[in-house]
Design a protein around this motif. Structure first.
Motif: not given
Length: 333
Positions: A221, A260-263, A279-280, A282, A285-286, A300
């Motif tokens: 995170v 979008n902050h979590v993998i 890839t998150t 959401s 990708d980040l 992001g």
């Protein structure tokens, strides 16, 4: 014959005296070794650690034998002054940490017994005095414990072994959400950092999702600071003066932004992350930058190329690893 007899017993006497002398010398050498606490006191590069040990109430323990191990030894991974400075901490500023958190942080650097450098290898682990595992990672020619690079090994003490590391290790002892709440309620730092993030997680109804692990996996995170959310408000033409102001945004938007902050990747320390895209939750990708001096930048797809920097990396929680960053990571909205 008489001469041989005299020579035989002369040699026996010399060997016996030499053996007794060597035993006495080894014993004296061991007695002369400083304790782990004294190593911190006598080394200028551990002055912040020394102050932390006093404030955290662990000096007495690290000055004596370990009563919880048959060998009487401790192994300590000792952060340098530079390691504390990465968190903005020195001997004068340690007061921003709650004493209980400071003590637990110090104990996270300690384990029972003598773990020598030769026993540290990639994929191995060591359980801390908090009963939390720390893992060893080899990256190139360097070895890390969690996200902290081991700078030197096997500094011998009368009551154990010291290894030197370049970053302070942090374990919250709680899940991701409770870790953020601990920051919000000043149970860690006296000045909370993640109040907006906690409010956003509650508003977006993601508490349950970030409390449990994802099946057999745990999360990585990226956690934006309060300042990052305030700056997001400015960029959106909104005024975020207090955490509840995040509710000016639609709930679905906040959900997508947070995800979008979590993998879901079993939770990775910085030493285990590589440049490239990930890839998150959401679906977007980040982009991770190069691993440099123990951290990586993160961007992001909706950030227009503006990168987020890690302020506090590698916080170990019970269901993942949290990296505190200075920018909100935007997906395609």
């Amino acid at each position: 014959m008489k001469n041989l007899y005299i020579l035989k017993y002369t040699l026996i006497s010399i060997i016996t005296i030499s053996f007794l002398y060597s035993c006495e010398t080894a014993s004296s050498y061991e007695d002369e070794l400083p304790s782990i606490a004294n190593i911190a006191v006598s080394n200028a590069d551990f002055s912040t650690l020394e102050t932390a040990a006093v404030a955290g109430g662990v000096v007495g323990d690290l000055s004596n034998s370990n009563p919880d191990d048959p060998s009487g030894a401790y192994t300590v991974f000792a952060p340098t002054n530079g390691a504390f400075a990465r968190l903005g901490l020195n001997s004068e500023t340690l007061g921003v940490l709650q004493k209980s958190f400071l003590k637990n942080t110090l104990l996270y650097h300690v384990s029972n017994g003598n773990l020598k450098g030769s026993s540290i290898s990639n994929g191995g682990s060591s359980i801390s005095a908090l009963a939390v595992d720390r893992r060893f990672i080899t990256r190139g020619n360097d070895t890390y414990i969690n996200g902290s690079k081991i700078l030197a090994t096997d500094v011998m003490a009368s009551n154990g072994t010291v290894h030197v590391i370049d970053k302070v290790m942090i374990a919250s002892g709680a899940d991701i959400v409770q870790t953020a709440i601990a920051l919000q309620t000043a149970k860690v730092f006296t000045n909370p950092e993640l109040t907006y993030l906690v409010e956003a997680v509650i508003y977006a109804e993601l508490v349950d999702a970030l409390t449990a692990s994802n099946g057999s996996s745990s999360f990585t995170v990226f956690a934006p600071t309060d300042k990052a959310f305030v700056e997001l408000g400015v960029a959106l033409g909104l005024t975020f003066e207090k955490p509840a102001d995040i509710r000016q945004l639609p709930k679905e938007t906040v959900q997508k932004v947070l995800l979008n902050h979590v993998i879901a990747n079993d939770g990775k320390f910085t030493s285990e992350l590589n440049a490239g895209t990930v890839t998150t939750l959401s679906g977007d990708d980040l982009t991770l930058g190069a691993f440099t001096n123990g951290t990586l930048t993160v961007t992001g797809v909706g950030n227009g190329g503006n990168v987020a920097n890690m302020g506090i990396p590698d916080v170990q929680t019970t269901n993942g690893i949290v990296h505190v960053i200075d920018r909100v990571l935007l997906p395609n909205l």
